[in-house]
Design a protein around this motif. Structure first.
Motif, PDB file in Angstrom:
ATOM      1  N   GLU A 158       0.932  -1.198  -0.138  1.00  0.00           N
ATOM      2  CA  GLU A 158       0.080   0.027  -0.012  1.00  0.00           C
ATOM      3  C   GLU A 158       0.898   1.365  -0.138  1.00  0.00           C
ATOM      4  O   GLU A 158       0.758   2.119   0.917  1.00  0.00           O
ATOM      5  CB  GLU A 158      -0.966   0.032   0.902  1.00  0.00           C
ATOM      6  CG  GLU A 158      -1.951  -0.970   1.168  1.00  0.00           C
ATOM      7  CD  GLU A 158      -3.078  -1.170   2.247  1.00  0.00           C
ATOM      8  OE1 GLU A 158      -4.149  -1.528   2.008  1.00  0.00           O
ATOM      9  OE2 GLU A 158      -2.485  -0.526   3.190  1.00  0.00           O
ATOM     10  N   LEU A 159       1.712   1.273  -0.957  1.00  0.00           N
ATOM     11  CA  LEU A 159       2.779   2.457  -1.067  1.00  0.00           C
ATOM     12  C   LEU A 159       1.921   3.888  -0.929  1.00  0.00           C
ATOM     13  O   LEU A 159       0.933   4.049  -1.672  1.00  0.00           O
ATOM     14  CB  LEU A 159       3.598   2.314  -2.441  1.00  0.00           C
ATOM     15  CG  LEU A 159       4.403   1.391  -2.580  1.00  0.00           C
ATOM     16  CD1 LEU A 159       5.003   0.750  -3.981  1.00  0.00           C
ATOM     17  CD2 LEU A 159       5.763   1.835  -1.742  1.00  0.00           C
ATOM     18  N   GLY A 160       2.227   4.673  -0.131  1.00  0.00           N
ATOM     19  CA  GLY A 160       1.678   5.864   0.172  1.00  0.00           C
ATOM     20  C   GLY A 160       0.661   5.928   1.028  1.00  0.00           C
ATOM     21  O   GLY A 160      -0.044   7.249   1.261  1.00  0.00           O
ATOM     22  N   CYS A 161       0.213   4.952   1.534  1.00  0.00           N
ATOM     23  CA  CYS A 161      -1.043   4.798   2.527  1.00  0.00           C
ATOM     24  C   CYS A 161      -0.858   5.954   3.556  1.00  0.00           C
ATOM     25  O   CYS A 161      -1.713   6.592   3.990  1.00  0.00           O
ATOM     26  CB  CYS A 161      -1.285   3.367   2.990  1.00  0.00           C
ATOM     27  SG  CYS A 161      -2.603   3.224   4.038  1.00  0.00           S
ATOM     28  N   HIS A 162       0.369   6.127   4.413  1.00  0.00           N
ATOM     29  CA  HIS A 162       0.391   6.878   5.275  1.00  0.00           C
ATOM     30  C   HIS A 162       1.648   8.014   5.172  1.00  0.00           C
ATOM     31  O   HIS A 162       1.809   8.707   5.906  1.00  0.00           O
ATOM     32  CB  HIS A 162       1.036   6.043   6.563  1.00  0.00           C
ATOM     33  CG  HIS A 162      -0.215   4.968   7.162  1.00  0.00           C
ATOM     34  ND1 HIS A 162      -1.226   5.471   7.504  1.00  0.00           N
ATOM     35  CD2 HIS A 162      -0.148   3.695   6.852  1.00  0.00           C
ATOM     36  CE1 HIS A 162      -1.876   4.327   7.678  1.00  0.00           C
ATOM     37  NE2 HIS A 162      -1.328   3.302   7.172  1.00  0.00           N
ATOM     38  N   ASN A 163       2.478   7.833   4.098  1.00  0.00           N
ATOM     39  CA  ASN A 163       3.656   8.659   3.843  1.00  0.00           C
ATOM     40  C   ASN A 163       3.785   9.280   2.312  1.00  0.00           C
ATOM     41  O   ASN A 163       4.895   9.427   2.135  1.00  0.00           O
ATOM     42  CB  ASN A 163       4.826   7.781   4.151  1.00  0.00           C
ATOM     43  CG  ASN A 163       5.142   6.675   3.123  1.00  0.00           C
ATOM     44  OD1 ASN A 163       4.202   6.131   2.512  1.00  0.00           O
ATOM     45  ND2 ASN A 163       6.512   6.171   3.122  1.00  0.00           N
ATOM     46  N   ALA A 164       2.616   9.497   1.915  1.00  0.00           N
ATOM     47  CA  ALA A 164       2.660   9.907   0.545  1.00  0.00           C
ATOM     48  C   ALA A 164       3.448  11.322   0.216  1.00  0.00           C
ATOM     49  O   ALA A 164       3.937  11.427  -0.658  1.00  0.00           O
ATOM     50  CB  ALA A 164       1.208   9.842  -0.244  1.00  0.00           C
ATOM     51  N   LEU A 165       2.931  12.358   1.295  1.00  0.00           N
ATOM     52  CA  LEU A 165       3.574  13.554   1.352  1.00  0.00           C
ATOM     53  C   LEU A 165       4.545  13.808   2.306  1.00  0.00           C
ATOM     54  O   LEU A 165       4.092  13.825   3.336  1.00  0.00           O
ATOM     55  CB  LEU A 165       2.246  14.496   1.470  1.00  0.00           C
ATOM     56  CG  LEU A 165       1.177  14.326   0.134  1.00  0.00           C
ATOM     57  CD1 LEU A 165      -0.011  15.397   0.517  1.00  0.00           C
ATOM     58  CD2 LEU A 165       1.600  14.619  -1.040  1.00  0.00           C
ATOM     59  N   CYS A 166       5.975  13.909   1.863  1.00  0.00           N
ATOM     60  CA  CYS A 166       6.812  14.171   2.844  1.00  0.00           C
ATOM     61  C   CYS A 166       7.557  15.735   2.358  1.00  0.00           C
ATOM     62  O   CYS A 166       7.769  15.876   1.189  1.00  0.00           O
ATOM     63  CB  CYS A 166       8.010  13.224   2.637  1.00  0.00           C
ATOM     64  SG  CYS A 166       9.343  13.571   3.821  1.00  0.00           S
ATOM     65  N   TYR A 167       7.709  16.355   3.434  1.00  0.00           N
ATOM     66  CA  TYR A 167       8.094  17.740   3.247  1.00  0.00           C
ATOM     67  C   TYR A 167       9.524  18.015   3.715  1.00  0.00           C
ATOM     68  O   TYR A 167       9.917  19.342   3.927  1.00  0.00           O
ATOM     69  CB  TYR A 167       7.093  18.985   3.765  1.00  0.00           C
ATOM     70  CG  TYR A 167       5.701  18.749   3.226  1.00  0.00           C
ATOM     71  CD1 TYR A 167       5.330  19.637   2.294  1.00  0.00           C
ATOM     72  CD2 TYR A 167       4.850  17.634   3.776  1.00  0.00           C
ATOM     73  CE1 TYR A 167       4.146  19.456   1.996  1.00  0.00           C
ATOM     74  CE2 TYR A 167       3.817  17.592   3.570  1.00  0.00           C
ATOM     75  CZ  TYR A 167       3.156  18.780   2.301  1.00  0.00           C
ATOM     76  OH  TYR A 167       1.788  18.490   1.762  1.00  0.00           O
ATOM     77  N   CYS A 168      10.359  17.052   3.958  1.00  0.00           N
ATOM     78  CA  CYS A 168      11.690  17.263   4.330  1.00  0.00           C
ATOM     79  C   CYS A 168      12.608  17.758   3.439  1.00  0.00           C
ATOM     80  O   CYS A 168      12.286  18.031   2.222  1.00  0.00           O
ATOM     81  CB  CYS A 168      12.381  15.949   5.014  1.00  0.00           C
ATOM     82  SG  CYS A 168      12.662  14.765   3.453  1.00  0.00           S
ATOM     83  N   ASP A 169      14.027  18.255   3.863  1.00  0.00           N
ATOM     84  CA  ASP A 169      14.785  18.813   2.856  1.00  0.00           C
ATOM     85  C   ASP A 169      15.112  17.733   1.798  1.00  0.00           C
ATOM     86  O   ASP A 169      15.372  18.276   0.479  1.00  0.00           O
ATOM     87  CB  ASP A 169      16.189  19.239   3.698  1.00  0.00           C
ATOM     88  CG  ASP A 169      15.958  20.087   4.611  1.00  0.00           C
ATOM     89  OD1 ASP A 169      14.754  20.936   4.474  1.00  0.00           O
ATOM     90  OD2 ASP A 169      16.624  20.544   5.506  1.00  0.00           O
ATOM     91  N   GLU A 170      15.438  16.657   1.917  1.00  0.00           N
ATOM     92  CA  GLU A 170      15.588  15.504   0.907  1.00  0.00           C
ATOM     93  C   GLU A 170      14.412  15.492   0.033  1.00  0.00           C
ATOM     94  O   GLU A 170      14.637  15.403  -1.374  1.00  0.00           O
ATOM     95  CB  GLU A 170      15.847  14.264   1.540  1.00  0.00           C
ATOM     96  CG  GLU A 170      16.659  13.027   0.765  1.00  0.00           C
ATOM     97  CD  GLU A 170      17.847  13.576   0.510  1.00  0.00           C
ATOM     98  OE1 GLU A 170      18.211  13.804  -0.707  1.00  0.00           O
ATOM     99  OE2 GLU A 170      18.787  13.749   1.696  1.00  0.00           O
TER     100      GLU A 170
END
Length: 682
Positions: A158-170
């Motif tokens: 379930e790729l992206g179920c909980h971590n689809a949007l990440c705003y870190c520097d990487e």
């Protein structure tokens, strides 16, 4: 034969409809495993997903792998004739990895770091995590690539179920690289984003950030592009794992989509061509006004992603889930109706989360094929019945659905429609998509859910619900379709912006003005709970607009509200075809009436004549046979006139009574068969 484009059977070793679910033996002592496989065989289970969350079990410390338990499970399943959908194990990193490398943890929009302790606590753009994950995938692939139980590779989960949007520097750096590849120059980026507004012009890509928390509304095209980037970042993760698997083995590769009402973050239209098997996870969502209607839409949409070929239901729930505010258990007959709705709409594999209900952990009260109560339970008896039911449908596998109606659906239009700053926040994309799909279904039509720009030449009617964002070429394809004799039905707030989220000037509905034969110069959204009357007796809510016809004829007008006397529903003969427009959100009976008129005008016959709105009828066909699925959601029995053999009971007859809440699947007798039978009787 390429399974992504073929219309044949899924590339699985089983003949017929595969049945199974997630198997997590690591949660249980080893002495339980023999009982598990014995009961699997008793239930007819022939496919299980293993090692989905196996990283911490397999790699106890960096580079220290422990495969004894997984070896034993793989061998045990093979000995009992059960095939394996083998997870790569990368869905959640182990605590040792997040402890040593906290920089892999995702960052929220407001700058907070997500802590480990749940699942998917990782940034999709992290090169550190990618390096560790790829080593794990390569090790698993080399160890099990030739194992005789292996039937399918399951990338992550379930790729992206909980971590689809990440705003870190990487993620910010990866976003900038993605933008540079998409636009080429910063001037092109500025043009696409309209950065002359609010002094946002960029001098270089290095100045660009993700749309983190701001003091005012963000640039909508920046937000849209960040969603596109985020979906692509997860797809790139899939590609990285799949490349290792394909270089090591010849076994098909997939991952489980989440085509469902509460997950909007992945553009599965872009993902689907890269899957060897299209697989979906779906759970009845009792937070919705009509969970069964959403289920039917999701199944049709998944079939559309598979280009009409058979697909796989990788996860569903046997009974209640554990993550809704009120977790409703399935009543008698609902499990069969749920399963046959998916199979009718193209699923050739039906799998569940999970095999044995967990004693501990966050999903301990999620239902399973083997419940906490064990085999002396109603749920287990339902599992046995379900296995027998699916066995009776083996001949259906490989057949496909052909429909006369297409409904256009697009994830990027979903993102753009539901953005803030619009005339009203009461227009939600899925509301209109689901409502129009349900109206067509209640009218008895079979529906394909397809992308804007798809080949529409085989359809009699195309329905376009609230397609706020649409590219010029996709809009032109719809006009060509009508010119060639097709029938088109478009609802409000469609065609307004292009792919950059820029408004088309000159009057609404922008891209569709000419084909619809009308122009709108102002929107008049309605207040909460406000309704307006139409002169044909109908009512509308949420939306009205000031429509001026330019060639279209008026089918109904508003009789009150802010645009009283102006058109509400129009019809335009354009080229050899017909295009209708609906300038309000019709109430359910009126939407049903409109759908029925549009279907009749287009010459679309119901799948099963005489079926009431509470009965779903879907037909699958192959070269030899036709299979009619009848799912009765009502409380009253329905008699289906469909000469043939009902596969669940083995009864051959001209008519088949389907009780309230019941199901039937008829292998229909062909005209030639019926004629031969009559001659034999004579």
């Amino acid at each position: 034969m390429d399974p992504r484009t073929s219309r044949g059977r899924l590339p699985l070793p089983q003949r017929g409809i595969a049945f199974g679910g997630d198997y997590n033996p690591e949660q249980w002592p080893r002495e339980t495993w023999a009982e598990d496989v014995r009961l699997m065989r008793e239930a007819g289970v022939d496919l299980v997903a293993v090692n989905v969350f196996g990283w911490a079990e397999i790699e106890r410390a960096p580079g220290e792998y422990r495969f004894e338990d997984l070896d034993h499970v793989m061998d045990l399943l093979h000995e009992h004739g059960i095939a394996v959908n083998l997870g790569t194990g990368t869905s959640t990193p182990p605590p040792w990895l997040t402890t040593r490398h906290p920089e892999i943890l995702p960052v929220t929009r407001d700058g907070g770091t997500v802590s480990p302790g749940g699942r998917q606590a990782w940034c999709p753009s992290s090169p550190v995590l990618r390096d560790h994950a790829e080593r794990l995938v390569r090790t698993v692939a080399e160890r099990y690539g030739e194992h005789p139980a292996l039937a399918l590779w399951h990338v992550s989960n379930e790729l992206g179920c909980h971590n689809a949007l990440c705003y870190c520097d990487e993620s910010a750096a990866a976003f900038r690289r993605w933008l540079a590849q998409r636009y080429g120059t910063v001037d092109a980026l500025n043009a696409a984003w309209g950065t002359s507004f609010w002094s946002q012009r960029y001098g270089s890509f290095e100045e660009v950030l993700p749309p983190r928390a701001t003091a005012s509304p963000e640039n909508p095209t920046q937000v849209l592009d960040f969603r596109r980037f985020s979906s692509d970042a997860l797809l790139d993760w899939y590609h990285a794992e799949a490349a290792i698997l394909r270089a090591t083995t010849t076994t098909p590769v997939t991952t489980n989509f989440m085509v469902t009402a509460h997950i909007a973050t992945q553009d599965y239209r872009a993902w689907a061509p890269h899957m060897d098997v299209v697989a979906n996870d779906h759970y009845l969502d009792h937070r919705l006004p009509d969970p069964w209607a959403e289920l039917a839409f999701a199944a049709d949409a998944t079939r559309g992603l598979a280009d009409g070929a058979p697909w796989m239901l990788m996860e569903a729930s046997h009974g209640a889930v554990n993550w809704q505010p009120r977790n409703i258990a399935k009543r008698p007959g609902e499990l069969e109706r749920m399963v046959l709705t998916h199979v009718a709409r193209g699923a050739d594999a039906v799998c569940f989360f999970q095999w044995r209900a967990s004693r501990a952990g966050a999903e301990q009260f999620h239902s399973a094929l083997l419940p906490h109560a064990g085999t002396e339970s109603t749920q287990w008896r339902a599992t046995l019945r379900l296995g027998a039911l699916l066995d009776s449908l083996d001949d259906v596998a490989g057949s496909t659905v052909t429909s006369d109606v297409a409904l256009l659906f697009d994830w990027q239009a979903w993102w753009a429609t539901d953005a803030p700053g619009h005339p009203t926040q009461d227009v939600r994309y899925l509301d209109e998509v689901h409502a129009m799909h349900a109206a067509l279904r209640r009218s008895g039509a079979g529906v394909d859910v397809v992308a804007p720009g798809a080949d529409l030449s085989g359809y009699r009617l195309v329905v376009v619900p609230t397609l706020f964002l649409v590219a010029d070429e996709a809009a032109a394809a719809l006009e060509r379709y009508v010119d060639a004799g097709g029938h088109l039905l478009v609802t409000y707030f469609s065609g307004i912006v292009d792919e950059h989220d820029h408004v088309r000037t000159g009057g609404y509905p922008g891209a569709f003005r000419d084909v619809l034969g009308l122009r709108t110069d102002e929107f008049f959204p309605l207040d909460a709970g406000q309704r307006v009357a139409l002169d044909d007796g109908g009512t509308g809510q949420v939306w009205t607009e000031r429509v001026e016809t330019r060639g279209a004829t008026v089918e109904s007008r508003f009789t009150d509200g802010p645009v009283a006397g102006l058109p509400a529903v129009t019809r335009h003969e354009h080229g050899a075809g017909v295009a209708r427009y609906v300038a309000t959100r019709l109430d359910t009976p009126d939407r049903d009436g409109l759908a029925a008129r549009a279907l009749a005008d287009a010459g679309v016959e119901p799948v099963l004549a005489g079926a009431p709105a509470t009965v779903d009828a879907v037909r699958r066909r192959d070269e030899a046979s036709s299979y009619l699925f009848v799912v009765n959601h009502g409380s009253e029995p329905f008699v289906a006139h469909a000469p043939g053999v009902e596969l669940l009971s083995g009864r051959t007859a001209d008519t088949h009574e389907v009780p309230g809440g019941g199901v039937a699947v008829v292998r229909e007798q062909s005209t030639t068969d019926r004629r031969s039978g009559q001659e034999a009787t004579a």
